[in-house]
Design an enzyme around this catalytic site. Structure first.
Site, PDB file in Angstrom:
ATOM      1  N   ILE A  73       0.722  -1.031   0.035  1.00 28.45           N
ATOM      2  CA  ILE A  73      -0.179  -0.212   0.156  1.00 28.45           C
ATOM      3  C   ILE A  73       0.463   0.936  -0.241  1.00 28.45           C
ATOM      4  CG2 ILE A  73      -2.116   0.962   1.229  1.00 28.45           C
ATOM      5  CD1 ILE A  73      -2.835  -1.399   2.507  1.00 28.45           C
ATOM      6  N   ASP A 118      15.081   0.911  10.316  1.00 30.81           N
ATOM      7  CA  ASP A 118      14.120   0.570  11.097  1.00 30.81           C
ATOM      8  C   ASP A 118      12.962   1.411  11.971  1.00 30.81           C
ATOM      9  OD1 ASP A 118      12.480  -1.008  12.904  1.00 30.81           O
ATOM     10  OD2 ASP A 118      14.145  -2.668  13.123  1.00 30.81           O
ATOM     11  N   ILE A 119      12.049   1.264  11.784  1.00 30.29           N
ATOM     12  CA  ILE A 119      10.667   2.465  12.797  1.00 30.29           C
ATOM     13  C   ILE A 119      11.160   2.277  14.550  1.00 30.29           C
ATOM     14  CG2 ILE A 119       8.992   2.650  10.450  1.00 30.29           C
ATOM     15  CD1 ILE A 119       7.507   0.891  12.265  1.00 30.29           C
ATOM     16  N   THR A 129      -6.414  -1.450  10.536  1.00 26.62           N
ATOM     17  CA  THR A 129      -6.778  -2.666   9.788  1.00 26.62           C
ATOM     18  C   THR A 129      -8.491  -2.749  10.513  1.00 26.62           C
ATOM     19  OG1 THR A 129      -7.150  -5.076   9.764  1.00 26.62           O
ATOM     20  CG2 THR A 129      -5.870  -4.753  11.052  1.00 26.62           C
ATOM     21  N   GLU A 158      -9.160  -5.689  11.175  1.00 24.80           N
ATOM     22  CA  GLU A 158      -9.150  -6.592  12.513  1.00 24.80           C
ATOM     23  C   GLU A 158      -8.872  -6.937  12.977  1.00 24.80           C
ATOM     24  OE1 GLU A 158      -7.092 -10.205  10.522  1.00 24.80           O
ATOM     25  OE2 GLU A 158      -6.641  -8.669   8.146  1.00 24.80           O
ATOM     26  N   TYR A 190      -1.585 -10.817  14.865  1.00 23.20           N
ATOM     27  CA  TYR A 190      -1.337  -9.458  14.039  1.00 23.20           C
ATOM     28  C   TYR A 190      -2.222  -8.141  14.621  1.00 23.20           C
ATOM     29  CZ  TYR A 190      -2.356  -6.656  10.250  1.00 23.20           C
ATOM     30  OH  TYR A 190      -2.381  -5.583   9.106  1.00 23.20           O
ATOM     31  N   ALA A 214      -3.900  -8.166  17.250  1.00 19.09           N
ATOM     32  CA  ALA A 214      -3.720  -7.584  18.610  1.00 19.09           C
ATOM     33  C   ALA A 214      -2.834  -7.278  18.489  1.00 19.09           C
ATOM     34  CB  ALA A 214      -3.263  -8.957  19.373  1.00 19.09           C
ATOM     35  N   LYS A 253      -1.926  -4.229  15.910  1.00 22.72           N
ATOM     36  CA  LYS A 253      -2.796  -3.439  15.328  1.00 22.72           C
ATOM     37  C   LYS A 253      -3.746  -2.380  16.134  1.00 22.72           C
ATOM     38  CE  LYS A 253      -1.575  -2.107  11.595  1.00 22.72           C
ATOM     39  NZ  LYS A 253      -0.911  -0.755  11.065  1.00 22.72           N
TER      40      LYS A 253
HETATM   41  P1  NAD Z   1       3.361  -4.645   3.299  1.00 21.53           P
HETATM   42  O1  NAD Z   1       3.685  -5.650   4.604  1.00 21.53           O
HETATM   43  O2  NAD Z   1       3.026  -5.012   1.795  1.00 21.53           O
HETATM   44  O3  NAD Z   1       4.526  -4.002   3.636  1.00 21.53           O
HETATM   45  C1  NAD Z   1       5.138  -3.505   4.629  1.00 21.53           C
HETATM   46  C2  NAD Z   1       6.267  -2.800   4.648  1.00 21.53           C
HETATM   47  O4  NAD Z   1       6.610  -2.400   6.057  1.00 21.53           O
HETATM   48  C3  NAD Z   1       7.340  -3.280   4.092  1.00 21.53           C
HETATM   49  O5  NAD Z   1       7.758  -2.370   3.313  1.00 21.53           O
HETATM   50  C4  NAD Z   1       8.070  -3.619   5.123  1.00 21.53           C
HETATM   51  O6  NAD Z   1       9.673  -3.071   4.894  1.00 21.53           O
HETATM   52  C5  NAD Z   1       8.062  -2.911   5.897  1.00 21.53           C
HETATM   53  N1  NAD Z   1       8.398  -2.737   7.261  1.00 21.53           N
HETATM   54  C6  NAD Z   1       8.129  -4.222   8.088  1.00 21.53           C
HETATM   55  N2  NAD Z   1       9.165  -3.465   9.516  1.00 21.53           N
HETATM   56  C7  NAD Z   1       9.591  -2.219   9.125  1.00 21.53           C
HETATM   57  C8  NAD Z   1      10.316  -1.809  10.663  1.00 21.53           C
HETATM   58  N3  NAD Z   1      10.361  -1.863  11.308  1.00 21.53           N
HETATM   59  N4  NAD Z   1      10.803  -0.326  10.099  1.00 21.53           N
HETATM   60  C9  NAD Z   1      10.700  -0.034   8.902  1.00 21.53           C
HETATM   61  N5  NAD Z   1       9.776  -0.255   7.907  1.00 21.53           N
HETATM   62  C10 NAD Z   1       9.492  -1.929   8.188  1.00 21.53           C
HETATM   63  O7  NAD Z   1       2.271  -4.069   4.264  1.00 21.53           O
HETATM   64  P2  NAD Z   1       0.779  -3.196   3.388  1.00 21.53           P
HETATM   65  O8  NAD Z   1      -0.191  -4.603   2.751  1.00 21.53           O
HETATM   66  O9  NAD Z   1       1.567  -2.927   2.727  1.00 21.53           O
HETATM   67  O10 NAD Z   1      -0.118  -2.785   4.535  1.00 21.53           O
HETATM   68  C11 NAD Z   1       0.653  -1.112   5.088  1.00 21.53           C
HETATM   69  C12 NAD Z   1      -0.054  -0.744   6.313  1.00 21.53           C
HETATM   70  O11 NAD Z   1      -2.280  -1.328   5.923  1.00 21.53           O
HETATM   71  C13 NAD Z   1       0.244  -1.885   7.560  1.00 21.53           C
HETATM   72  O12 NAD Z   1      -0.242  -1.254   8.218  1.00 21.53           O
HETATM   73  C14 NAD Z   1      -1.099  -2.964   7.848  1.00 21.53           C
HETATM   74  O13 NAD Z   1      -1.668  -3.300   8.792  1.00 21.53           O
HETATM   75  C15 NAD Z   1      -2.177  -2.048   7.097  1.00 21.53           C
HETATM   76  N6  NAD Z   1      -3.668  -2.712   6.550  1.00 21.53           N
HETATM   77  C16 NAD Z   1      -3.118  -3.143   5.677  1.00 21.53           C
HETATM   78  C17 NAD Z   1      -4.088  -3.868   4.303  1.00 21.53           C
HETATM   79  C18 NAD Z   1      -4.041  -5.250   2.909  1.00 21.53           C
HETATM   80  O14 NAD Z   1      -5.212  -5.584   3.095  1.00 21.53           O
HETATM   81  N7  NAD Z   1      -2.530  -4.945   3.106  1.00 21.53           N
HETATM   82  C19 NAD Z   1      -5.649  -4.274   5.163  1.00 21.53           C
HETATM   83  C20 NAD Z   1      -5.315  -3.335   6.341  1.00 21.53           C
HETATM   84  C21 NAD Z   1      -4.494  -2.387   7.077  1.00 21.53           C
HETATM   85  P1  TYD Z   2      -5.554 -12.923   3.834  1.00 21.91           P
HETATM   86  O1  TYD Z   2      -5.287 -12.316   2.058  1.00 21.91           O
HETATM   87  O2  TYD Z   2      -4.374 -13.447   3.937  1.00 21.91           O
HETATM   88  O3  TYD Z   2      -5.831 -11.715   4.221  1.00 21.91           O
HETATM   89  P2  TYD Z   2      -6.473 -11.464   5.908  1.00 21.91           P
HETATM   90  O4  TYD Z   2      -6.177 -12.499   6.505  1.00 21.91           O
HETATM   91  O5  TYD Z   2      -5.776 -10.150   6.261  1.00 21.91           O
HETATM   92  O6  TYD Z   2      -8.046 -11.059   5.850  1.00 21.91           O
HETATM   93  O7  TYD Z   2      -6.464 -13.649   3.494  1.00 21.91           O
HETATM   94  C1  TYD Z   2      -8.277 -13.119   3.258  1.00 21.91           C
HETATM   95  C2  TYD Z   2      -8.585 -14.621   3.457  1.00 21.91           C
HETATM   96  O8  TYD Z   2      -8.683 -15.763   2.377  1.00 21.91           O
HETATM   97  C3  TYD Z   2      -8.612 -15.198   4.533  1.00 21.91           C
HETATM   98  O9  TYD Z   2      -9.769 -15.602   4.541  1.00 21.91           O
HETATM   99  C4  TYD Z   2      -8.079 -16.154   4.786  1.00 21.91           C
HETATM  100  C5  TYD Z   2      -8.307 -17.088   3.192  1.00 21.91           C
HETATM  101  N1  TYD Z   2      -7.044 -17.689   2.687  1.00 21.91           N
HETATM  102  C6  TYD Z   2      -7.347 -18.820   1.638  1.00 21.91           C
HETATM  103  O10 TYD Z   2      -8.695 -19.344   2.217  1.00 21.91           O
HETATM  104  N2  TYD Z   2      -6.043 -18.876   1.320  1.00 21.91           N
HETATM  105  C7  TYD Z   2      -4.394 -18.797   1.431  1.00 21.91           C
HETATM  106  O11 TYD Z   2      -3.703 -18.957   0.667  1.00 21.91           O
HETATM  107  C8  TYD Z   2      -4.744 -17.333   2.200  1.00 21.91           C
HETATM  108  C9  TYD Z   2      -3.344 -17.139   1.693  1.00 21.91           C
HETATM  109  C10 TYD Z   2      -6.194 -16.593   2.566  1.00 21.91           C
END
Ligand code: NAD
Ligand code: TYD
Length: 335
Positions: A12, A59-60, A123, A125, A150, A152, A154
């Site tokens: 993101i 690192d943050i 999130t 979640e 995760y 918890a 967040k």
């Molecule tokens: P991602 O795992 O793709 O990217 C996370 C990034 O953070 C990576 O580039 C990683 O290198 C960096 N990172 C991890 N630990 C670090 C640290 N200690 N210091 C500096 N950088 C660090 O995650 P994403 O899917 O892009 O999610 C971004 C944010 O959005 C997260 O806070 C996640 O909880 C939140 N979020 C994501 C989703 C989703 O569906 N992807 C949904 C809801 C919320």
């Molecule tokens: P995921 O993409 O891991 O996101 P989140 O757990 O954050 O919601 O999973 C989305 C949904 O898909 C979740 O209900 C778990 C399911 N899932 C599968 O059924 N198979 C898979 O291989 C993965 C990674 C997720």
């Protein structure tokens, strides 16, 4: 604006940086990212030479570094996190460290350096699970009830962010969004895993009975929501960002992808369920719609097609990932 973006090399965050520099070419962005397994500078090729963009690997949790970078910013947009539920079940330690301690370090620096806005990405979640078949939705008043390490971690970070507002008057905003999808998503998550496994003629693993429900948000719509919150959102407020108006379960999503890709359902493999798997998430995003005029631009089905096309056109991007450390993770997770 002078932005400090954390986790900007992730899914993101990198979409956000590209979005922001396209829309606000005179703003500056510092991207602080540790480059964990999920961070990938390939995502940012299109901006790496932009003089308004700077990448810092770090690192943050490193308070000195965070403090020095914060001095050069007026706004922090905090994406950095360990983000995958299944990895948090295998090993919660980095989740506690980055998501809780890292957020604390950033909040301290933001407070000391008097940033104008600290925006925290969270999130849906953190609110636990809704019943399958019910019409209930999470909203900004829902109670926290996280179930995985995760979620918890967040939840803890959300509470810290709010505490810094209430106690120290730090100008914060929070967005709790649903499952994002779109370009540059690491192929461990459901949608990119399904698409890339189909391209590779592999089975598509579906957990349990496949009837789990998530809300789905296209990543560019999410970036636009964060933009509106930064420009017009009320300080101290939380905004929910979601994409759907009706439930779509996991197996339906997999079938939609199979149909787009012209494949049949024999590739679906029901595998062992995730422990503590939340049954259903649904998001009421009427507040951000009402207050800031935000809504998703296109339908889920259109976005799914766009996403499939992106993974078809950018095979080298995900093949590089899938040929590395990812293989060990995949073997362990789907053994
Ligand atoms: P991602 O795992 O793709 O990217 C996370 C990034 O953070 C990576 O580039 C990683 O290198 C960096 N990172 C991890 N630990 C670090 C640290 N200690 N210091 C500096 N950088 C660090 O995650 P994403 O899917 O892009 O999610 C971004 C944010 O959005 C997260 O806070 C996640 O909880 C939140 N979020 C994501 C989703 C989703 O569906 N992807 C949904 C809801 C919320
Ligand atoms: P995921 O993409 O891991 O996101 P989140 O757990 O954050 O919601 O999973 C989305 C949904 O898909 C979740 O209900 C778990 C399911 N899932 C599968 O059924 N198979 C898979 O291989 C993965 C990674 C997720």
């Amino acid at each position: 604006m002078k932005l400090l973006v954390t986790g900007g090399a992730g899914f993101i965050g990198s979409n956000f940086i590209i979005y922001w520099l396209r829309k606000y070419p005179n703003d500056t962005i510092i991207n602080l990212d540790k480059l964990t397994y999920a961070g990938n500078l390939e995502n940012l090729k299109s901006v790496e030479k932009n003089p308004h963009y700077e990448f810092i690997q770090g690192d943050i949790c490193d308070s000195q570094l965070v403090n020095s970078l914060t001095k050069r910013a007026d706004t922090i947009v905090h994406f950095a996190a360990e983000s995958h539920v299944d990895r948090s079940i295998m090993d919660p330690a980095p989740f506690v460290k980055t998501n809780i301690e890292g957020t604390y370090v950033l909040l301290e620096a933001a407070f000391k350096n008097k940033v104008k806005r600290f925006h925290h990405i969270s999130t849906d979640e953190v609110f636990g699970a809704l019943a399958l078949g019910s019409s209930d939705k999470f909203n900004e008043k829902s109670q926290y009830d996280p179930h995985s390490p995760y979620s918890a971690s967040k939840a803890a970070s959300d509470h810290l962010v709010r505490a810094y507002h209430t106690t120290y008057n730090l100008p914060i905003t929070i967005s709790n969004c649903s499952n994002n999808f779109g370009p540059y998503q690491f192929p461990e998550k459901l949608i990119p895993l399904t698409i890339t496994n189909i391209i590779e003629n592999k089975k598509v693993p579906v957990y349990g009975d496949g009837l789990y429900v998530r809300d789905w948000l296209y990543v560019e719509d999410h970036c636009q929501a964060i933009d509106l919150i930064l420009q017009k959102g009320r300080v101290g407020e939380t905004y929910f960002v979601g994409g759907l108006n009706k439930d779509v379960n996991n197996i339906e999503i997999v079938k939609m992808i199979l149909k787009i890709m012209g494949k049949d359902e024999t590739v679906v493999e029901y595998v062992k369920d995730r422990p503590g798997h939340d049954r259903r998430y649904a998001i009421d995003w009427s507040k951000i719609n009402r207050e800031l005029g935000w809504k998703p631009q296109y339908d889920f089905a259109d976005y799914l097609k766009t996403t499939v096309d992106w993974y078809l056109k950018n095979q080298q991007w995900w093949k590089d990932i899938k040929s590395g450390e990812y293989q060990n993770y995949y073997k362990k997770q789907y053994a």
